[in-house]
Design an enzyme around this catalytic site. Structure first.
Site, PDB file in Angstrom:
ATOM      1  N   ARG A 142      18.052  22.227  53.384  1.00  0.00           N
ATOM      2  CA  ARG A 142      18.801  23.469  53.131  1.00  0.00           C
ATOM      3  C   ARG A 142      18.453  24.011  51.743  1.00  0.00           C
ATOM      4  O   ARG A 142      18.534  25.202  51.498  1.00  0.00           O
ATOM      5  CB  ARG A 142      20.314  23.236  53.242  1.00  0.00           C
ATOM      6  CG  ARG A 142      21.092  24.558  53.352  1.00  0.00           C
ATOM      7  CD  ARG A 142      22.596  24.365  53.475  1.00  0.00           C
ATOM      8  NE  ARG A 142      23.167  23.845  52.254  1.00  0.00           N
ATOM      9  CZ  ARG A 142      23.846  22.701  52.133  1.00  0.00           C
ATOM     10  NH1 ARG A 142      24.060  21.939  53.190  1.00  0.00           N
ATOM     11  NH2 ARG A 142      24.308  22.313  50.976  1.00  0.00           N
ATOM     12  N   TYR A 161      19.070  50.883  54.079  1.00  0.00           N
ATOM     13  CA  TYR A 161      19.002  50.275  55.410  1.00  0.00           C
ATOM     14  C   TYR A 161      20.422  50.123  55.993  1.00  0.00           C
ATOM     15  O   TYR A 161      21.362  49.818  55.251  1.00  0.00           O
ATOM     16  CB  TYR A 161      18.330  48.903  55.270  1.00  0.00           C
ATOM     17  CG  TYR A 161      18.235  48.138  56.561  1.00  0.00           C
ATOM     18  CD1 TYR A 161      17.333  48.515  57.556  1.00  0.00           C
ATOM     19  CD2 TYR A 161      19.044  47.033  56.793  1.00  0.00           C
ATOM     20  CE1 TYR A 161      17.258  47.811  58.740  1.00  0.00           C
ATOM     21  CE2 TYR A 161      18.963  46.328  57.980  1.00  0.00           C
ATOM     22  CZ  TYR A 161      18.068  46.722  58.943  1.00  0.00           C
ATOM     23  OH  TYR A 161      17.990  46.032  60.124  1.00  0.00           O
ATOM     24  N   ASP A 169      14.790  47.351  47.340  1.00  0.00           N
ATOM     25  CA  ASP A 169      14.317  46.902  48.653  1.00  0.00           C
ATOM     26  C   ASP A 169      12.919  47.497  48.844  1.00  0.00           C
ATOM     27  O   ASP A 169      12.756  48.713  48.977  1.00  0.00           O
ATOM     28  CB  ASP A 169      15.288  47.381  49.745  1.00  0.00           C
ATOM     29  CG  ASP A 169      14.905  46.877  51.145  1.00  0.00           C
ATOM     30  OD1 ASP A 169      13.708  46.618  51.381  1.00  0.00           O
ATOM     31  OD2 ASP A 169      15.797  46.775  52.000  1.00  0.00           O
ATOM     32  N   LYS A 204       9.287  42.202  58.616  1.00  0.00           N
ATOM     33  CA  LYS A 204       8.533  43.428  58.892  1.00  0.00           C
ATOM     34  C   LYS A 204       7.073  43.242  58.478  1.00  0.00           C
ATOM     35  O   LYS A 204       6.367  42.473  59.088  1.00  0.00           O
ATOM     36  CB  LYS A 204       9.203  44.616  58.211  1.00  0.00           C
ATOM     37  CG  LYS A 204      10.734  44.672  58.391  1.00  0.00           C
ATOM     38  CD  LYS A 204      11.173  44.993  59.802  1.00  0.00           C
ATOM     39  CE  LYS A 204      12.669  44.813  60.031  1.00  0.00           C
ATOM     40  NZ  LYS A 204      13.544  45.458  59.060  1.00  0.00           N
TER      41      LYS A 204
HETATM   42  C1  PLP Z   1      14.797  45.335  58.644  1.00  0.00           C
HETATM   43  C2  PLP Z   1      15.188  45.700  57.265  1.00  0.00           C
HETATM   44  C3  PLP Z   1      16.132  44.940  56.561  1.00  0.00           C
HETATM   45  C4  PLP Z   1      16.846  43.762  57.177  1.00  0.00           C
HETATM   46  O1  PLP Z   1      15.971  42.736  57.492  1.00  0.00           O
HETATM   47  P1  PLP Z   1      16.249  41.616  58.646  1.00  0.00           P
HETATM   48  O2  PLP Z   1      15.110  40.699  58.480  1.00  0.00           O
HETATM   49  O3  PLP Z   1      16.282  42.343  59.949  1.00  0.00           O
HETATM   50  O4  PLP Z   1      17.574  41.018  58.336  1.00  0.00           O
HETATM   51  C5  PLP Z   1      16.421  45.323  55.269  1.00  0.00           C
HETATM   52  N1  PLP Z   1      15.840  46.395  54.689  1.00  0.00           N
HETATM   53  C6  PLP Z   1      14.937  47.155  55.343  1.00  0.00           C
HETATM   54  C7  PLP Z   1      14.332  48.325  54.651  1.00  0.00           C
HETATM   55  C8  PLP Z   1      14.580  46.842  56.643  1.00  0.00           C
HETATM   56  O5  PLP Z   1      13.687  47.607  57.298  1.00  0.00           O
END
Ligand code: PLP
Length: 399
Positions: free
Chosen positions: A65, A118, A190, A215
């Site tokens: 963990r 997001y 982000d 992504k």
């Molecule tokens: C998809 C996404 C998230 C969240 O990510 P997960 O892996 O689905 O939890 C956060 N910020 C952006 C810009 C995203 O496209």
């Protein structure tokens, strides 16, 4: 996070770092690839050594963990690509974002952020912040003057995202980070849409960068993950929150993300080029009302994007004439696009905000956010751009 496997990272290009960064030195066996270490615990024959590792005096692993060698290699690769002091990973992007927020802030905190973050992030601000006595002020995403004024009223954390989802607004990181520094606030960005290939927020004045590794970093739509990189003191606090609360990245996912990241620079370069070509094509199409892509000179964020990005990303969105009815008719006619709530993969992915980024909102709420019902979010894959263009042309012709 605890270990640094990388070589000297100063003189290397991003394509080289993507391939070699974080790759572990060979230990036992002659495998050239980072092994997937499927072990919950790490055993010691010597209690003194065990204690030193447990107390952080010596590098090593104790319990899955907290840390794991495969996970550490993933953290090291992204750390090098973002030019960060430290990195720590999470089971998902939202795990990383909530770990950042709840790991750093406590009751009474005031966060300044944007209306266009997001969907999950905005839910955390609106639904979970009030429960613990924290405030998030969500400003008009491109009204930088208003954001600066809000920061001056008191700000513990400035939380940004750029380009935004799904209308590709561009936020001036250097300008707002400057205002936040004056107010003594921490700055987090982000960077999921841009990727470290196109943008390095830390070099623009941010303290922390967060990614949904699900992504572009992974790039193959087969593993969830998240990561926070930046100032070591802050990352250590976020790591501590995660090791205790437990949103740990799985070693198998870490392996898939590591493998995906080796081609990050190749993929993103291709996606940048194709997205620009498709944005220009769509812009001239009679059935398309508007194209949202920061690489187009007409885009209101183009100048800022030119200053802070090396490429304009593989994400674009466009407005078809005929509203949601047209969207429903057009999407199933695309041959080379998964209709799915995902982005940043090798395959092209398309969908309306109503089922992807803004599924929780009503039509009216989407309209208030400037998201029309005729919008299509299009994540450009690595297919040949001529095929994507023909695909869009044929599907639009059938409308
Ligand atoms: C998809 C996404 C998230 C969240 O990510 P997960 O892996 O689905 O939890 C956060 N910020 C952006 C810009 C995203 O496209």
């Amino acid at each position: 996070m605890e270990e640094q496997y990388g070589k000297d990272d100063r003189e290397q290009g991003r394509g080289t770092l993507a391939v070699w960064g974080g790759e572990m030195p060979l230990k036992g066996g002659n495998a050239t690839q980072v092994p997937v270490v499927h072990s919950v615990a790490f055993g010691y024959g010597d209690v003194e050594e065990w204690l030193d590792v447990a107390l952080g005096k010596k590098a090593g692993h104790i319990y899955g963990r907290n840390t794991n060698p495969t996970v550490a290699a993933f953290e090291e690769k992204i750390r090098l690509l973002e030019g960060a002091e430290a990195a720590t990973s999470f089971s998902t992007g939202m795990g990383a974002i909530s770990g950042l927020l709840f790991g750093l802030l406590s009751s009474g905190a005031r966060v300044v952020s944007l209306k266009d973050t997001y969907g999950g992030t905005s839910k955390v601000f609106l639904e979970f912040f009030p429960r613990v006595g924290m405030e998030a002020v969500l400003c008009d995403t491109t009204d930088f003057g208003a954001i600066e004024a809000e920061i001056a009223r008191g700000c513990d954390l400035l939380y940004l995202e750029t380009p935004t989802n799904p209308t590709m607004k561009v936020v001036d990181i250097a300008r707002l980070a400057g205002a936040a520094k004056k107010a003594g606030a921490v700055v987090a960005v982000d960077n999921t849409f841009a990727t470290p290939i196109n943008q390095n927020p830390l070099a623009l004045g941010a303290d922390l960068v967060v990614h949904s590794a699900t992504k572009y970093l992974g790039g193959h739509a087969d593993a969830l993950g998240g990561v926070v990189c930046g100032r070591a003191d802050l990352v250590h606090r976020i790591y501590h929150y995660r090791e205790i609360t437990g949103a740990t990245l799985h070693p198998m996912s870490a392996y898939l993300l590591l493998r995906g990241m080796k081609t990050l620079e190749l993929r993103v370069s291709r996606q940048n080029e194709s997205a620009l070509a498709l944005a220009k094509f769509l812009q001239g199409h009679p059935k398309v009302e508007k194209v949202f892509y920061p690489g187009l000179p007409e885009h209101p964020g183009h100048d800022v994007a030119c200053r802070q990005m090396r490429g304009f990303s593989g994400m674009l969105s466009f407005l078809v004439r005929g509203g949601f009815d047209a969207v429903k008719r057009l999407l199933p006619n695309l041959r080379y696009a998964h209709l799915a709530a995902n982005l940043g993969a090798v395959e092209t992915i398309a969908g309306p905000p109503a089922t992807t980024s803004h599924v929780e909102c009503t039509v009216e709420e989407r309209a208030a956010l400037g998201i029309p019902e005729g919008l299509i979010r299009y994540s450009v894959g690595i297919e040949n751009v001529s095929d994507l263009r023909n695909d869009l042309e044929e599907a639009l012709a059938k409308l």
